[in-house]
Design a protein around this motif. Structure first.
Motif, PDB file in Angstrom:
ATOM      1  N   TRP A 140       0.878  -1.362   0.049  1.00 17.22           N
ATOM      2  CA  TRP A 140       0.270  -0.185   0.034  1.00 17.22           C
ATOM      3  C   TRP A 140       0.870   1.089  -0.036  1.00 17.22           C
ATOM      4  O   TRP A 140       0.460   2.321  -0.423  1.00 17.22           O
ATOM      5  CB  TRP A 140      -1.079   0.009   1.109  1.00 17.22           C
ATOM      6  CG  TRP A 140      -2.229  -1.021   1.005  1.00 17.22           C
ATOM      7  CD1 TRP A 140      -2.038  -2.244   1.791  1.00 17.22           C
ATOM      8  CD2 TRP A 140      -3.074  -1.072   0.215  1.00 17.22           C
ATOM      9  NE1 TRP A 140      -3.222  -2.795   1.334  1.00 17.22           N
ATOM     10  CE2 TRP A 140      -3.929  -1.858   0.389  1.00 17.22           C
ATOM     11  CE3 TRP A 140      -3.635   0.147  -0.872  1.00 17.22           C
ATOM     12  CZ2 TRP A 140      -5.082  -2.299  -0.361  1.00 17.22           C
ATOM     13  CZ3 TRP A 140      -4.792  -0.179  -1.426  1.00 17.22           C
ATOM     14  CH2 TRP A 140      -5.410  -1.174  -1.251  1.00 17.22           C
ATOM     15  N   ASP A 141       1.977   1.287   0.810  1.00 20.25           N
ATOM     16  CA  ASP A 141       2.835   2.400   0.778  1.00 20.25           C
ATOM     17  C   ASP A 141       3.376   2.620  -0.564  1.00 20.25           C
ATOM     18  O   ASP A 141       3.377   3.851  -1.092  1.00 20.25           O
ATOM     19  CB  ASP A 141       3.826   2.104   1.825  1.00 20.25           C
ATOM     20  CG  ASP A 141       3.185   2.424   3.222  1.00 20.25           C
ATOM     21  OD1 ASP A 141       2.159   2.865   3.436  1.00 20.25           O
ATOM     22  OD2 ASP A 141       4.078   1.628   3.976  1.00 20.25           O
ATOM     23  N   ASP A 142       3.945   1.445  -1.436  1.00 23.15           N
ATOM     24  CA  ASP A 142       4.191   1.670  -2.558  1.00 23.15           C
ATOM     25  C   ASP A 142       3.196   2.379  -3.783  1.00 23.15           C
ATOM     26  O   ASP A 142       3.394   3.328  -4.174  1.00 23.15           O
ATOM     27  CB  ASP A 142       4.765   0.608  -3.207  1.00 23.15           C
ATOM     28  CG  ASP A 142       5.744  -0.296  -2.695  1.00 23.15           C
ATOM     29  OD1 ASP A 142       6.747   0.298  -2.229  1.00 23.15           O
ATOM     30  OD2 ASP A 142       5.933  -1.472  -2.425  1.00 23.15           O
ATOM     31  N   ALA A 143       1.913   1.840  -3.241  1.00 25.54           N
ATOM     32  CA  ALA A 143       0.935   2.413  -4.307  1.00 25.54           C
ATOM     33  C   ALA A 143       0.559   3.884  -3.987  1.00 25.54           C
ATOM     34  O   ALA A 143       0.542   4.637  -4.962  1.00 25.54           O
ATOM     35  CB  ALA A 143      -0.254   1.698  -4.161  1.00 25.54           C
ATOM     36  N   TYR A 144       0.616   4.262  -2.823  1.00 29.73           N
ATOM     37  CA  TYR A 144       0.310   5.802  -2.507  1.00 29.73           C
ATOM     38  C   TYR A 144       1.613   6.617  -2.978  1.00 29.73           C
ATOM     39  O   TYR A 144       1.287   7.561  -3.253  1.00 29.73           O
ATOM     40  CB  TYR A 144      -0.206   5.981  -1.153  1.00 29.73           C
ATOM     41  CG  TYR A 144      -1.612   5.976  -0.988  1.00 29.73           C
ATOM     42  CD1 TYR A 144      -2.590   6.683  -1.492  1.00 29.73           C
ATOM     43  CD2 TYR A 144      -2.057   4.619  -0.227  1.00 29.73           C
ATOM     44  CE1 TYR A 144      -3.826   6.364  -1.390  1.00 29.73           C
ATOM     45  CE2 TYR A 144      -3.289   4.469  -0.076  1.00 29.73           C
ATOM     46  CZ  TYR A 144      -4.447   5.423  -0.771  1.00 29.73           C
ATOM     47  OH  TYR A 144      -5.746   5.168  -0.632  1.00 29.73           O
ATOM     48  N   ALA A 145       2.825   5.825  -2.643  1.00 31.95           N
ATOM     49  CA  ALA A 145       3.904   6.541  -3.127  1.00 31.95           C
ATOM     50  C   ALA A 145       4.049   6.951  -4.651  1.00 31.95           C
ATOM     51  O   ALA A 145       4.619   7.903  -5.249  1.00 31.95           O
ATOM     52  CB  ALA A 145       5.184   5.775  -2.880  1.00 31.95           C
ATOM     53  N   ILE A 146       3.477   6.084  -5.556  1.00 32.04           N
ATOM     54  CA  ILE A 146       3.395   6.078  -6.825  1.00 32.04           C
ATOM     55  C   ILE A 146       2.488   7.201  -7.215  1.00 32.04           C
ATOM     56  O   ILE A 146       2.590   8.116  -8.027  1.00 32.04           O
ATOM     57  CB  ILE A 146       3.231   4.859  -7.703  1.00 32.04           C
ATOM     58  CG1 ILE A 146       4.122   3.848  -7.507  1.00 32.04           C
ATOM     59  CG2 ILE A 146       2.805   5.009  -9.036  1.00 32.04           C
ATOM     60  CD1 ILE A 146       3.664   2.440  -7.649  1.00 32.04           C
ATOM     61  N   GLN A 147       1.278   7.180  -6.666  1.00 34.32           N
ATOM     62  CA  GLN A 147       0.446   8.411  -6.769  1.00 34.32           C
ATOM     63  C   GLN A 147       1.133   9.626  -6.445  1.00 34.32           C
ATOM     64  O   GLN A 147       0.842  10.537  -7.096  1.00 34.32           O
ATOM     65  CB  GLN A 147      -0.796   7.923  -5.987  1.00 34.32           C
ATOM     66  CG  GLN A 147      -1.989   8.900  -5.941  1.00 34.32           C
ATOM     67  CD  GLN A 147      -2.988   9.041  -4.925  1.00 34.32           C
ATOM     68  OE1 GLN A 147      -3.212   9.936  -4.027  1.00 34.32           O
ATOM     69  NE2 GLN A 147      -3.687   7.859  -5.013  1.00 34.32           N
ATOM     70  N   ASP A 148       1.690   9.798  -5.119  1.00 35.06           N
ATOM     71  CA  ASP A 148       2.447  10.840  -4.922  1.00 35.06           C
ATOM     72  C   ASP A 148       3.491  11.399  -5.930  1.00 35.06           C
ATOM     73  O   ASP A 148       3.602  12.483  -6.317  1.00 35.06           O
ATOM     74  CB  ASP A 148       3.134  10.737  -3.489  1.00 35.06           C
ATOM     75  CG  ASP A 148       2.438  10.701  -2.405  1.00 35.06           C
ATOM     76  OD1 ASP A 148       1.007  11.032  -2.441  1.00 35.06           O
ATOM     77  OD2 ASP A 148       2.748  10.186  -1.228  1.00 35.06           O
ATOM     78  N   VAL A 149       4.050  10.533  -6.766  1.00 33.48           N
ATOM     79  CA  VAL A 149       5.032  10.922  -7.466  1.00 33.48           C
ATOM     80  C   VAL A 149       4.222  11.457  -8.896  1.00 33.48           C
ATOM     81  O   VAL A 149       4.814  12.439  -9.503  1.00 33.48           O
ATOM     82  CB  VAL A 149       6.183   9.742  -8.019  1.00 33.48           C
ATOM     83  CG1 VAL A 149       7.152  10.098  -9.196  1.00 33.48           C
ATOM     84  CG2 VAL A 149       6.895   9.160  -6.757  1.00 33.48           C
ATOM     85  N   ILE A 150       3.147  10.855  -8.862  1.00 33.63           N
ATOM     86  CA  ILE A 150       2.385  11.463 -10.221  1.00 33.63           C
ATOM     87  C   ILE A 150       2.056  12.758  -9.800  1.00 33.63           C
ATOM     88  O   ILE A 150       2.205  13.787 -10.859  1.00 33.63           O
ATOM     89  CB  ILE A 150       1.274  10.508 -10.606  1.00 33.63           C
ATOM     90  CG1 ILE A 150       1.520   9.285 -11.227  1.00 33.63           C
ATOM     91  CG2 ILE A 150       0.222  11.218 -11.515  1.00 33.63           C
ATOM     92  CD1 ILE A 150       0.576   8.006 -11.104  1.00 33.63           C
TER      93      ILE A 150
END
Ligand code: 0L1
Ligand code: MG
Length: 262
Positions: A37-47
């Motif tokens: 989940w942290d990876d998923a929200y980190a990808i969203q944050d980078v977008i």
């Protein structure tokens, strides 16, 4: 976290490019089954960081998959959260260029505008209503970048919860002027009602979705800032749209808002 910063940056670039070029892709967990989940929200944050670096402005936040109809439609069990930027914003009655989208669907939503910040943990419906300036109807245009809308929740979070376009309009009302559980919602496509519901379809009360968002952000040391616009999630299942369609959302006591698709 299971992914390296390099992989997170690469996946964010890939998903954002798919969004900007209206290209679909297999879900990213096919190649990264250990993504957490942290990876998923980190990808969203980078977008989001990529968009901000190009001059975008955050205009709000969204909760998604907050109704049983939506969860059943997509075969998932939990809400997800994303951001709204100015490039997604449409004016009331605007024409949406479907060539810029992959396979758009529309969702009838109740939008909240806050007069005070909200911070979790422990945020609840009462705190949300006390912090809300007004609510108004909103249509969200979602456009998953995943082929045939086939995804899992982590892939959806990374893809900023399929956010693509949205409009708010109609009549803004104070939260004490409306019972958001019983308020009736009618979504029309080309003059025909295609989806109907009441506010309680969203987690029992649409304000519960805002409380969940505040609690989610609180776990990450963040808050919902005062003045935020937040889409609380589709009251009904999402409805596919094509060029030539006209969509109107009518919300009891809050007027209507429309979009055209070309
Ligand atoms: O706003 C939403 O409910 C969309 C959540 C993402 C899943 C989907 O694309 O339907
Ligand atoms: Mg939505």
């Amino acid at each position: 976290m299971a992914l390296t910063p390099e992989t997170i940056a690469r996946l964010a670039e890939h998903l954002e490019t798919c969004q900007l070029e209206a290209r679909d892709t297999p879900k990213i967990t096919d190649d990264h089954p250990d993504m957490d989940w942290d990876d998923a929200y980190a990808i969203q944050d980078v977008i989001l960081q990529r968009k901000l670096a190009r001059g975008a402005r955050v205009v709000g936040l969204k909760a998604g998959l907050t109704s049983h109809a939506k969860m059943k439609q997509m075969g998932v069990t939990d809400p997800v959260f994303g951001f709204l930027v100015d490039e997604y914003t449409l004016a009331e009655g605007a024409t949406v260029n479907t060539a810029e989208l992959i396979h758009p669907k529309v969702e009838p939503e109740i939008a909240f505008v806050l007069k005070h910040a909200l911070k979790g943990p422990g945020c609840h419906i009462g705190a949300v209503l006390a912090a809300t300036d007004f609510v108004l109807p909103g249509i969200e245009v979602i456009d998953s970048r995943y082929r045939d809308f086939k995804f899992d929740l982590k892939s959806v979070v990374a893809d900023n919860t399929s956010a693509a376009r949205f409009v708010v309009g109609g009549q803004a009302v104070r939260p004490e002027q409306v019972d958001l559980r019983t308020v009736g919602v009618v979504l029309e496509k080309n003059g025909q009602p295609v989806a109907l519901g009441a506010g309680a379809a969203v987690l029992g009360h649409p304000a519960a979705a805002i409380a969940m968002l505040a609690n989610h952000l609180g776990r990450r040391g963040q808050e919902i800032p005062a003045g935020s616009l937040i889409l609380s999630g589709g009251v009904t299942e999402a409805v596919a749209v094509n060029a030539g369609d006209n969509v109107t959302l009518r919300v009891q006591g809050m007027g209507s808002v429309s979009l055209r698709f070309a």
